[in-house]
Design a protein around this motif. Structure first.
Motif, short mmCIF file in Angstrom:
data_model
loop_
_atom_site.label_atom_id
_atom_site.label_comp_id
_atom_site.label_asym_id
_atom_site.label_seq_id
_atom_site.Cartn_x
_atom_site.Cartn_y
_atom_site.Cartn_z
N ILE A 143 -8.78 -4.37 -1.18
CA ILE A 143 -7.70 -3.87 -0.33
C ILE A 143 -7.71 -2.35 -0.28
N THR A 200 0.82 -1.20 0.00
CA THR A 200 0.00 0.00 0.00
C THR A 200 0.86 1.26 0.00
N GLU A 243 -8.26 -0.05 3.00
CA GLU A 243 -7.30 0.98 3.41
C GLU A 243 -8.00 2.32 3.66
N GLN A 259 -2.89 -13.65 7.05
CA GLN A 259 -1.57 -13.78 6.45
C GLN A 259 -1.04 -15.21 6.56
N LEU A 270 -8.21 -12.72 4.75
CA LEU A 270 -7.06 -11.82 4.73
C LEU A 270 -5.99 -12.32 5.71
N VAL A 276 0.06 -6.35 2.17
CA VAL A 276 -1.28 -6.88 2.39
C VAL A 276 -1.53 -8.05 1.44
N ASN A 304 2.56 -0.80 3.64
CA ASN A 304 2.11 -2.00 4.33
C ASN A 304 1.96 -3.14 3.32
#
Length: 365
Positions: free
Chosen positions: A250, A196, A254, A217, A215, A202, A200
């Motif tokens: 995403i 981003t 954000e 990870q 989402l 993502v 970040n």
């Protein structure tokens, strides 16, 4: 770490602080190499030099290690902490040093500082080590940090095949591949890895219908895991459309994040809460003006500019009054230095697609 009695080694290394003077001399150890088994509950203040062979993502680990030496009874005027950092090529990929430095800086903004790691980045070791009130109020993330988890996967892969150290960094952004889906059939789709505008990392896992599967990870990295000889499959017909849906999701996520107040320790949260209270306490007086109301609305809705964060952080530490704080944010807004509202600084459009991976069921075209 595997010894049945690690405390015995601690006593031999630091006999004076452990009141084991009989060990001074022939039994004494000058250099002690240990895992984190000795990072808690031991007196090691006969020594004053610490060498970190690894940089743990959990910041408290560094504090605990230093705390074994920085204790009552320490005779040295200075305690030296050295850390081994990743090689330049690996550091460029995982940015571990930058991530740790950022976390240290964030903690320092909360507690103040008079001690340093990483050539001058501030952190108050005593406050963190003693768990100063308020520092650990927030719940820890349930998820393993992406950098830590990805680093371990990367290290295992490169230990097995060192050629990857050259191959992977040379890959361009936007590359993609497809592998056999090894989980539930309904989870067929695409995994998207993005970075981003706030830098970040993502991950998002999108199913064939364009819905978000997860989402998480750790779940995504586990699903994407494969050996070097894993056969590549032809991509799903809608691969790129699903990538776009993942990116759109995403980006929207954000926007929601930047429109909130963030953590309780953030400058944005602290300024907003103080001014919100100030307005409620002084409602109907000359202190509450329309410019102030507009400024506090902007603080809530938009991300702060770096200049505003720096100025407000310094003033909060200096003990600025609520009235002066109100005047300051109005002035910053009038000078267009308070919030990012016009795209003059990097925005969400700068989101980068690093790579994507299709997850394809057997027999699917």
């Amino acid at each position: 770490g595997n010894d049945e009695n690690p405390t015995d080694f601690a006593h031999r290394f630091s006999p004076r602080s452990n009141e084991k003077e009989a060990l001074i001399g022939a039994e004494e150890i000058r250099v002690l190499i240990s895992t984190d088994v000795l990072s808690e509950g031991q007196n090691l203040q006969d020594g004053h030099i610490i060498v970190n062979y690894d940089l743990p993502w959990a910041l408290i680990r560094l504090i605990q290690r230093a705390g074994r030496v920085d204790r009552i009874g320490q005779k040295s005027a200075e305690i030296l902490c050295y850390s081994f950092l990743p090689e330049d090529g690996l550091e460029k990929i995982i940015r571990l040093r930058d991530r740790l430095a950022t976390r240290i800086k964030q903690n320092a903004e909360v507690v103040g500082s008079d001690e340093t790691f990483f050539e001058g980045d501030p952190i108050n070791i005593a406050d963190l080590y003693n768990e100063k009130a308020g520092i650990y109020d927030e719940e820890e993330d349930a998820e393993v940090d992406l950098a830590s988890l990805a680093y371990q996967i990367w290290k295992n892969a490169t230990d097995k095949d060192p050629a990857l150290l050259k191959i992977v960094p040379d890959l361009p952004n936007l590359c993609y591949a497809t592998k056999a889906n090894s989980v539930e059939a309904e989870k067929e789709g695409v995994i998207v890895y993005t970075r981003t505008a706030e830098d970040n990392d993502v991950l998002a896992w999108i199913d064939r219908a364009g819905r978000v599967i997860t989402l998480s990870q750790s779940a995504i990295l586990k699903a994407a895991q494969c050996e070097a000889d894993c056969p590549a499959l032809a991509r799903l017909a809608q691969h790129h459309d699903l990538v776009k849906k993942g990116v759109d999701f995403i980006r929207e996520d954000e926007k929601k994040m930047t429109g909130s107040l963030g953590k309780k320790s953030s400058i944005k949260y602290r300024v907003y809460m103080r001014l919100d209270r100030f307005i409620k306490e002084n409602e109907g007086t000359l202190f509450v003006t329309e410019p102030l109301n507009r400024a506090i609305d902007d603080i809530y809705k938009y991300p702060m500019k770096e200049y505003a964060r720096d100025v407000l952080n310094r003033q909060l530490k200096a003990g600025i009054s609520d009235e002066d704080l109100a005047g300051l944010v109005v002035s910053l807004r009038d000078d267009d230095r308070l919030n990012i509202v016009d795209g003059s600084e990097p925005d969400l459009a700068a989101l980068q697609i690093i790579c994507s991976m299709g997850m394809k069921n057997k027999g699917v075209n």
